[in-house]
Design an enzyme around this catalytic site. Sequence first.
Site, mmCIF file in Angstrom:
data_model
loop_
_atom_site.group_PDB
_atom_site.id
_atom_site.type_symbol
_atom_site.label_atom_id
_atom_site.label_comp_id
_atom_site.label_asym_id
_atom_site.label_seq_id
_atom_site.Cartn_x
_atom_site.Cartn_y
_atom_site.Cartn_z
ATOM 1 N N ARG A 140 0.803 -1.231 0.000
ATOM 2 C CA ARG A 140 0.000 0.000 0.000
ATOM 3 C C ARG A 140 0.838 1.284 0.000
ATOM 4 O O ARG A 140 0.484 2.225 -0.704
ATOM 5 C CB ARG A 140 -1.011 -0.001 1.150
ATOM 6 N N CYS A 151 14.337 -4.955 -3.295
ATOM 7 C CA CYS A 151 15.295 -4.247 -4.137
ATOM 8 C C CYS A 151 14.639 -3.163 -4.971
ATOM 9 O O CYS A 151 14.569 -3.269 -6.200
ATOM 10 C CB CYS A 151 16.038 -5.242 -5.004
#
Length: 439
Positions: free
Chosen positions: A331, A362
């Site tokens: 979110r 990453c």
Amino acid sequence: MSINQQIKPLTTANTPNLSIGGCDLVDLAKKYGTPLYIVDEQSLRGICREYRNAFNDYKNIRMTYASKALSNLAISKILIEENFGFDTVSAGEIYTVYKAGADMSKITFNGNNKSADELEFALDMKVGRFSVDNFYEAELLNDLAAKKGVVADILLRVTPGIECHTHDYIKTGQIDSKFGFDLSQTDEIVNLVINKYKNLSLKGLHAHIGSQIFENQSFKDEIEILVKELSRINQTFGLDLNEINIGGGLGVKYTEEDAPPSVEEFGAAVIEALKTSCEKHNLEYPIVYIEPGRSIISTAGVTLYTVGSSKQVPNGTKYIAVDGGMADNTRPITYQAKYYAEIVNPAENRVDEIVTVAGKYCESGDILIENIKLPAPQEGDILCVFNTGAYNYSMCSNYNRSKKPAMVLVNNSQSDIIVNRESLEDLIRLEEIPDRLRK
Ligand code: LLP
């Protein structure tokens, strides 16, 4: 105060570690590992009861839980016990509530592109209402129902043309939306359904205007439009339709800045709007479905993480990294959503710092919380992020080949696994190496 107006679950206490449902969160982190989703049963049941109380004076109410917010067997079981039906949007959600023992007549099947397979499955499962979203679906569902020799009870999903103040991605009721019939198209579809599609039985209208809504006025406007349109359809076609589904959308309090109305205020506003609009448009009080998702499950849920590395950018941000992030809570990166967090273990005698909580994935954008004041977080601390019950697990991914976390239900000092943590084996469970690559 309503549960959706609180940042933390009802049973949160300092003992001296933070605890929820009588369970010490440091112990839970040790026992089950992190990241760990936790659901507080009392908060979940509490808000269900708030909804029921809020609509005590309207006997034609049908409570359904939007299971897209969080769908699994144990959560479904609790909702069934609390007398809720379900708003479902896929065969997967239908199957889950069926397996949990739901009364399938209390299920609505929503969605703008239900596949033939899903519609057939829903017909076989005897779901109570299909919310038909478009012309294509009406014809498809009618054909499938005819082949099975059954009649599907339907609502028509309409776009009421309401702008509500929420994030663009979670607005659904505005005119230019992928969902539902425009109000200028309702005559055409009603005509088809009553005159041509003999295996569809029209019951009423459905709308959903958006999510994380803070203004009851938006719901009142929606009800006025639905009641007016239902009454107009009844008059135009000589029908006696008496169902409206007003969708979900009531907001929750993620941070101090959020000020959602209480469930009680929401209920009072809905009932008042129904009275006003039904009198105005001469409609008998209809059966009203509501479909809250976020407000039912968000506050009951938290996520525990372990703090690992940290980085002080010279003259800049202090980052602390946790062992989860955008794979278990997408979110923040998707909607710029804000969260509140606390360190669970006692952190007395530490100086407060403003830090940014980074995820471990990453991507630079994998930041869970920007600029939060915490007592000098240290490696090994357990961080609790609040209000993660809704749209966290249900949107979580295996990004970077991460294992989806476990989920634990807590109540009366007892903790039970309701979703197991994935294993490395689970990650490759569905994969094959074709023979020609094995040589
Ligand atoms: N009914 C319909 C037809 C819906 O489309 C939705 C949510 C609901 C009910 C439940 O709305 P709620 O009470 O949860 O606001 N992933 C986004 C939220 C998407 C909501 C989609 N539809 C988020 O994480 O904010």
